[in-house]
Design a protein around this motif. Structure first.
Motif, PDB file in Angstrom:
ATOM      1  N   VAL A   1       0.876  -1.174   0.000  1.00 57.48           N
ATOM      2  CA  VAL A   1       0.000   0.000   0.000  1.00 57.48           C
ATOM      3  C   VAL A   1       0.913   1.223   0.000  1.00 57.48           C
ATOM      4  O   VAL A   1       1.644   1.457   0.963  1.00 57.48           O
ATOM      5  N   LYS A   2       0.879   1.996  -1.077  1.00 59.11           N
ATOM      6  CA  LYS A   2       1.839   3.078  -1.264  1.00 59.11           C
ATOM      7  C   LYS A   2       1.283   4.455  -0.916  1.00 59.11           C
ATOM      8  O   LYS A   2       1.944   5.466  -1.120  1.00 59.11           O
ATOM      9  N   VAL A   3       0.052   4.503  -0.417  1.00 57.32           N
ATOM     10  CA  VAL A   3      -0.550   5.780  -0.050  1.00 57.32           C
ATOM     11  C   VAL A   3      -0.490   5.942   1.462  1.00 57.32           C
ATOM     12  O   VAL A   3      -0.214   4.992   2.202  1.00 57.32           O
ATOM     13  N   ASP A   4      -0.757   7.148   1.932  1.00 62.45           N
ATOM     14  CA  ASP A   4      -0.720   7.418   3.377  1.00 62.45           C
ATOM     15  C   ASP A   4      -2.053   7.155   4.050  1.00 62.45           C
ATOM     16  O   ASP A   4      -2.110   6.925   5.264  1.00 62.45           O
ATOM     17  N   ASP A   5      -3.130   7.212   3.274  1.00 61.21           N
ATOM     18  CA  ASP A   5      -4.474   7.055   3.821  1.00 61.21           C
ATOM     19  C   ASP A   5      -5.201   5.947   3.064  1.00 61.21           C
ATOM     20  O   ASP A   5      -5.102   5.859   1.835  1.00 61.21           O
TER      21      ASP A   5
END
Length: 343
Positions: free
Chosen positions: A213-217
């Motif tokens: 998962v490369k996103v922060d949210d």
């Protein structure tokens, strides 16, 4: 939610590179208000007469191919079947490929790059199709072990049987539904003797299940779609079990995702055929299952988010800390857990 909320530290030595022998000798952690340690062989006594186990009968194909584009070495891992001769795949190194390139895998077996996407994904059109393509994959491909295993050792002949469940029959997965790896015919007989029934569904697990998962949210993450099937007879049987008070026990997160995709808002299952990209995070209201059997998952992964949604984030963090301290084995070839829903 912030993805960092699902982080934890796993010592590398806790990653299993081979399954337990026999399969049902794997450890089993029961996760509810209190934790308790068992083995998978104890499962028939931990469930109740009238419960129903739901397995995934997808079969892993030799989806990892090593070839060349002229002099450049290229590795591709198939992850989504588009047609009889076409797949989407993750390529390494994708930057060496452009649309119209031909990758040669040997023996006249090639693939044409027809499109490129973000994240190293490409569309491939093969020189063989249907059963002929499957024959070529059997001859040239290898079992696509997850990167956390293939980085520890090479794939070998033993993986061809180790990385398939005893239910595997419908070819199309590029990753095993790993909770099902713990089951043997001897164990199934014990379930039957206890009055615990079993059904199978199909969800072809894609390589996207291993993507970080490369996103922060979590709101910004997009799941890769996977193709699944739930026939009318199986849906009817599951609905009947629930109607008479039996519990639906999903064996694996893949079965869970398919059942939740096939359920209406009241929890009634309907036949399903198509793709699902359902992404389950805390706050999700489960409609179709009562208990979940699953392995131990990666930090900040969509699967750890799913189990945290089911049993509660703090419960799961405490359970994983216990599992690490008690030397449970993690990931695809690792040990197992039986999850109860959060109160």
């Amino acid at each position: 939610m912030k993805v960092d909320a699902f982080d934890f530290t796993l010592p590398p030595e806790r990653i299993a590179d081979r399954p337990a022998v026999p399969r049902e000798a794997a450890k089993l952690l029961v996760i509810r208000e209190e934790l308790s340690d068992h083995t998978v062989a104890d499962l028939p006594d931990l469930l109740a007469e009238g419960d129903l186990l739901v397995f995934n009968d997808t079969k892993v194909i030799p989806a990892r191919l090593r070839g060349k584009r002229r002099s450049a070495k290229i590795e591709v891992t198939l992850h989504k079947n588009v047609s009889a001769d076409s797949w989407h795949a993750f390529a390494k190194p994708a930057k060496k490929l452009k649309v119209s390139d031909i990758i040669e895998f040997g023996d006249g077996f090639t693939a044409l790059v027809t499109n490129k996407f973000e994240g190293g994904e490409v569309a491939l059109s093969f020189s063989a199709s249907g059963p002929d393509l499957m024959e070529k994959l059997m001859a040239h491909g290898e079992i696509p072990l997850p990167p956390y295993i293939s980085s520890l050792r090479a794939v070998d002949e033993q993986d061809k049987s180790d990385y398939q469940t005893i239910f595997a029959k419908d070819e199309g997965a590029v990753a095993a539904p790993t909770a099902g790896l713990h089951f043997t015919e001897a164990l199934l007989e014990k379930f039957r003797a206890r009055g615990i029934d079993m059904v199978t569904t199909t969800l072809h697990v894609g390589a996207g299940t291993f993507l970080p998962v490369k996103v922060d949210d979590t709101d910004d993450h997009k799941m890769h779609a996977e193709r699944g099937f739930l026939n009318a007879e199986t849906a009817r049987k599951i609905n009947e079990v629930r109607a008479r008070g039996g519990r639906i026990v999903s064996v694996g997160t893949t079965s869970l995702r398919l059942l939740e995709s096939a359920a209406d808002e009241s929890g009634v299952l309907h036949p399903f055929e198509g793709e699902t990209d359902i992404f389950i995070t805390p706050g999700y209201r489960f409609k179709a299952i009562d208990l979940l059997i699953t392995n131990f998952h990666l930090p900040k992964s969509t699967l750890f988010m799913l189990v945290s949604a089911f049993s509660g984030l703090e419960t799961m963090k405490a359970a994983y800390a216990h599992a690490i301290a008690e030397k449970y084995r993690f990931y695809s070839y690792g040990d197992c857990s039986l999850l109860y829903p959060k109160p």
